[in-house]
Design a protein around this motif. Structure first.
Motif, PDB file in Angstrom:
ATOM      1  N   ILE A 180       1.087  -1.144   0.109  1.00 45.63           N
ATOM      2  CA  ILE A 180       0.049  -0.039   0.137  1.00 45.63           C
ATOM      3  C   ILE A 180       0.877   1.184  -0.035  1.00 45.63           C
ATOM      4  O   ILE A 180       0.720   2.177  -0.926  1.00 45.63           O
ATOM      5  N   PHE A 184       0.712   3.745  -3.361  1.00 40.34           N
ATOM      6  CA  PHE A 184      -0.365   5.057  -3.184  1.00 40.34           C
ATOM      7  C   PHE A 184       0.426   5.896  -2.366  1.00 40.34           C
ATOM      8  O   PHE A 184       0.183   7.529  -2.663  1.00 40.34           O
ATOM      9  N   PHE A 228      -7.599  -3.429   1.151  1.00 39.74           N
ATOM     10  CA  PHE A 228      -8.513  -2.813   0.182  1.00 39.74           C
ATOM     11  C   PHE A 228      -9.089  -1.576   0.868  1.00 39.74           C
ATOM     12  O   PHE A 228      -9.284  -0.402   0.446  1.00 39.74           O
ATOM     13  N   THR A 231      -6.901   1.430   1.165  1.00 45.21           N
ATOM     14  CA  THR A 231      -6.675   2.222   0.064  1.00 45.21           C
ATOM     15  C   THR A 231      -7.797   3.337  -0.134  1.00 45.21           C
ATOM     16  O   THR A 231      -7.578   4.467  -0.517  1.00 45.21           O
ATOM     17  N   GLN A 232      -8.894   2.833   0.356  1.00 50.43           N
ATOM     18  CA  GLN A 232      -9.986   3.885   0.276  1.00 50.43           C
ATOM     19  C   GLN A 232      -9.879   5.009   1.367  1.00 50.43           C
ATOM     20  O   GLN A 232     -10.282   6.207   1.077  1.00 50.43           O
ATOM     21  N   ILE A 234      -6.916   6.065   2.137  1.00 51.76           N
ATOM     22  CA  ILE A 234      -5.841   6.883   1.706  1.00 51.76           C
ATOM     23  C   ILE A 234      -6.269   7.910   0.639  1.00 51.76           C
ATOM     24  O   ILE A 234      -6.052   9.007   0.619  1.00 51.76           O
ATOM     25  N   PHE A 235      -7.026   7.140  -0.220  1.00 51.84           N
ATOM     26  CA  PHE A 235      -7.744   8.199  -1.143  1.00 51.84           C
ATOM     27  C   PHE A 235      -8.594   9.394  -0.571  1.00 51.84           C
ATOM     28  O   PHE A 235      -8.347  10.394  -1.274  1.00 51.84           O
ATOM     29  N   THR A 240      -1.977  11.577  -2.399  1.00 53.09           N
ATOM     30  CA  THR A 240      -0.908  10.525  -3.097  1.00 53.09           C
ATOM     31  C   THR A 240      -0.054  10.891  -4.183  1.00 53.09           C
ATOM     32  O   THR A 240      -0.554  11.629  -4.823  1.00 53.09           O
ATOM     33  N   LEU A 318      -4.715   6.040 -10.232  1.00 51.78           N
ATOM     34  CA  LEU A 318      -5.052   5.460  -8.664  1.00 51.78           C
ATOM     35  C   LEU A 318      -6.149   4.625  -8.690  1.00 51.78           C
ATOM     36  O   LEU A 318      -6.135   3.453  -7.977  1.00 51.78           O
ATOM     37  N   THR A 322      -6.081   0.738  -7.551  1.00 51.23           N
ATOM     38  CA  THR A 322      -7.083   0.299  -6.610  1.00 51.23           C
ATOM     39  C   THR A 322      -7.781  -1.011  -7.086  1.00 51.23           C
ATOM     40  O   THR A 322      -8.147  -2.093  -6.441  1.00 51.23           O
ATOM     41  N   VAL A 325      -5.594  -4.029  -6.783  1.00 52.83           N
ATOM     42  CA  VAL A 325      -5.757  -4.625  -5.679  1.00 52.83           C
ATOM     43  C   VAL A 325      -7.024  -5.377  -5.119  1.00 52.83           C
ATOM     44  O   VAL A 325      -7.087  -6.702  -4.748  1.00 52.83           O
TER      45      VAL A 325
END
Length: 696
Positions: A180, A184, A228, A231-232, A234-235, A240, A318, A322, A325
């Motif tokens: 991750i 990202f 997973f 990642t949401q 972080i978004f 990023t 990005l 995602t 992943v």
């Protein structure tokens, strides 16, 4: 008995003893902090100082010929706050040094750090040659400091030393963090973490996902869905700048992301607990994200790329990352679909309420342990194996097996393995409670064991109450004779209504004094004593009153009753004082004359006879016994049984690993006290606190 006297001062203090084995770790931390003080990096950003370029490593430093930077840059940190995670990730160095010595730890760190620095520089030099890859060009011109590359190598090497399943779990967490971070966040440090981790995994070959049990398959799925979800997050909250492009935090309300993340975490937990609905929902969620990535790729190929990027606010790359992943986790979930059975299979198959006649038939034919008769009680379920059966209770997601498997002795190990496999496939945590050495030897080598009691065995052949050691028992029996007490061995069904009423009254009075309802599971009641094969020993006063009684459970072996196990012990208030000594002494003599071989006085929990070197476990047991003594008197019961000079056989709780203990604790609580209310637990807890305060 363990010597009651304890040394006034321990010979070594555990904390200092550990520190003495970590000289390299302590020295490294001291150098790191000293460099922080000298450079003022502990309170000012070191990356803004004039010395940063001279000591920092990276592709620009190597191209400029600053060969010393891989060494000097290791002992500095870019920002003051980064010291906290930097010190925390040095746990791997400390574990390696503690277990394998400072030379091994230093070798892993040095090789991992240098490999991460030079390999990352080489990769960035190659990536920078690719036209229009802004991330590669930017990172190729970036300098870095810090020991995180070597620290990641040490964490991976330390995790490889862990017992299964913690080895795979920690390594998967490290892989998830590194992946991750690289995808990202994409800093030079993130690339170094991934490179160092890859090196150790390739060299040590300690990650064996293909050998994962059903339980570990679920845990891997759990980690994948959590990755997973990360990642949401972080978004939503972090800008990023990874290899696949940049993005700004989402402009929508923050609480929507929090809610979405909590939902995904709940789904992930459902996967860990083998819930079929969580598997289905995960497939739908991941499938939608993977499909979105595929559609974006197709759109990029068919339409103007500038328009597509503008439509998605520059987050196309990005989003595709995602989707990658999501697709990987989706494929894995499909691959391990058998680990998530439908709801109707979330019980042991063929698990069903105990068939008393079938269980007793197995006991008569093949024998059993001193607790085996308890498997015939109400509330127990039975799963049949190829060679016999295992009795268990299903509580709090745990398949709580009682004692050892039933059936032919040569097939009991196979029954253990079959029970474990069936429980795991049903999404239950298997464990064995009050199991003996044979079952302990039959469980997988990675399982843990915890002593729960000592079974107290009195050998009956040749038993005579002579000599000084039996003086207290002779005294109670002689006093009973003077006071014209009568001993009778009987069955509950053969007693009159009046005697049975007295037994119920004595039991109700005993339970009422405890504040909690009568315990179950391995502790019976008069309901279990109704069985015609269970014996009742009565102590009758001259006027016909019952002053005390015992219940004895049969122990089968070689097609006959070879012994008896003590279950109920009840006495009437104000009755014959040494009634328990009298009853047990008379019962032992009675069963000896009938030809029985053993008498089990059962095990008292938290009263184990530990060897001298088991200091930590013994101390913990002592403390728990002190707390529970006012309510159930386990230690007092153990001391009472010592009057009969028994030998001891250890009984174990067998379980997969420490991660199951919270569920097992809840399952045992509900097994022993299935009818206890929250108010009763609170009242008992208050009594414990009050008694503890009185002792102090």
């Amino acid at each position: 008995m363990r010597d009651a006297e304890k040394p006034t001062q321990p010979s070594t203090r555990p904390f200092l003893s550990v520190l003495r084995r970590l000289p390299a770790t302590i020295a490294f931390i001291a150098i790191l902090l000293a460099c922080g003080i000298v450079s003022q990096g502990l309170w000012r950003p070191f990356e803004d100082s004039a010395a940063f370029e001279a000591v920092a490593y990276g592709l620009p430093a190597l191209e400029a010929g600053r060969w010393w930077t891989p060494l000097t840059g290791t002992f500095f940190v870019v920002q003051p706050l980064v010291y906290i995670p930097t010190l925390l990730i040095l746990w791997g160095f400390a574990v390696l040094e503690y277990l394998r010595g400072w030379k091994v730890a230093a070798a892993y760190f040095a090789i991992g750090q240098l490999f991460a620095i030079f390999t990352s520089a080489l990769l960035l030099w190659m990536f920078a040659l690719i036209p229009n890859w802004a991330w590669a060009a930017e990172q190729a011109a970036t300098l870095d400091v810090g020991p995180s590359g070597g620290a990641f190598a040490c964490m991976a090497a330390a995790a490889a030393l862990f017992a299964s399943p913690w080895r795979v779990r920690v390594l998967l967490l490290l892989i998830a963090v590194a992946t991750i971070g690289l995808l990202f966040l994409g800093t030079v440090a993130d690339l170094e973490h991934a490179v160092a981790l890859a090196l150790v995994l390739l060299v040590d070959r300690s990650l064996h996902v293909q050998r994962a049990t059903v339980r570990e398959q679920r845990f891997i799925a759990f980690i994948g869905v959590l990755a997973f979800a990360a990642t949401q997050v972080i978004f939503a909250f972090v800008p990023t700048d990874g290899p696949f492009g940049t993005s700004a935090p989402l402009a929508g309300p923050w609480w929507t992301t929090v809610v979405e993340t909590l939902v995904v975490v709940l789904i992930a937990d459902g996967l860990r607990r083998a819930r079929r609905w969580a598997w289905v929902v995960s497939l739908v969620l991941l499938g939608i994200n993977a499909l979105l990535g595929v559609l974006l790729l197709a759109l990029l190929a068919a339409a103007d790329q500038a328009d597509v990027h503008a439509a998605f606010d520059g987050g196309v790359a990005l989003t595709i990352a995602t989707a990658g992943v999501a697709l990987a986790v989706f494929i894995y979930l499909v691959w391990v679909r058998a680990a998530f059975p439908p709801r109707h299979r979330r019980t042991l198959s063929p698990g069903h309420p105990t068939d008393h006649d079938e269980t007793k038939k197995l006991l008569r034919a093949h024998g059993g342990g001193t607790l085996s008769w308890m498997t015939t009680w109400e509330g127990m379920s039975t799963t049949h194996t190829e060679h016999g059966s295992v009795a268990y209770q299903q509580r709090a997601g745990v398949a709580l097996a009682l004692a050892d498997p039933l059936g032919p002795e040569e097939g009991r190990a196979a029954s253990v393995a079959e029970f474990i496999d069936d429980a795991e496939r049903a999404g239950l945590a298997p464990c064995f409670f009050s199991a003996g050495e044979a079952t302990r030897a039959a469980v997988p080598a990675t399982w843990r064991s915890l002593v729960v009691a000592d079974d107290t065995i009195v050998d009956l052949p040749g038993l005579e109450y002579t000599g000084k050691r039996w003086a207290s028992i002779r005294t109670s029996m002689n006093r009973a004779g003077r006071e014209e007490m009568t001993f009778r061995m009987s069955t509950l069904r053969d007693e009159s209504w009046g005697v049975r009423a007295q037994l119920h009254a004595i039991s109700e009075m005993w339970v009422g004094d405890k504040g909690l309802p009568e315990m179950g599971f391995t502790l019976g009641s008069l309901e279990q004593a109704e069985d015609p094969e269970v014996r009742i020993a009565l102590a009758l006063a001259p006027n016909g009153d019952v002053d005390g009684f015992l219940s004895w459970l049969p122990v089968y072996g070689e097609g006959r009753v070879r012994g008896w196990t003590l279950d109920l012990m009840r006495r009437r208030d104000g009755g014959f004082p040494p009634v328990m000594e009298y009853l047990i002494g008379m019962s032992a003599a009675h069963f000896r004359d009938e030809g029985a071989e053993i008498l089990s006085l059962s095990g008292a929990p938290l009263a184990h006879e530990y060897p001298p070197d088991a200091r930590v476990i013994a101390d913990l047991s002592d403390k728990l016994a002190d707390m529970l003594e006012p309510v159930y008197g386990f230690r007092s019961l153990h001391r009472f049984k010592e009057k009969f000079h028994p030998r001891y056989e250890t009984l174990y709780l067998l379980y997969r690993d420490e991660g199951d203990l919270p569920r097992i604790g809840l399952a045992l609580t509900r097994a022993f006290l299935p009818d206890a209310t929250a108010r009763q637990f609170a009242s008992a807890g208050l009594e414990l606190v009050q008694r503890g305060g009185e002792r102090e």
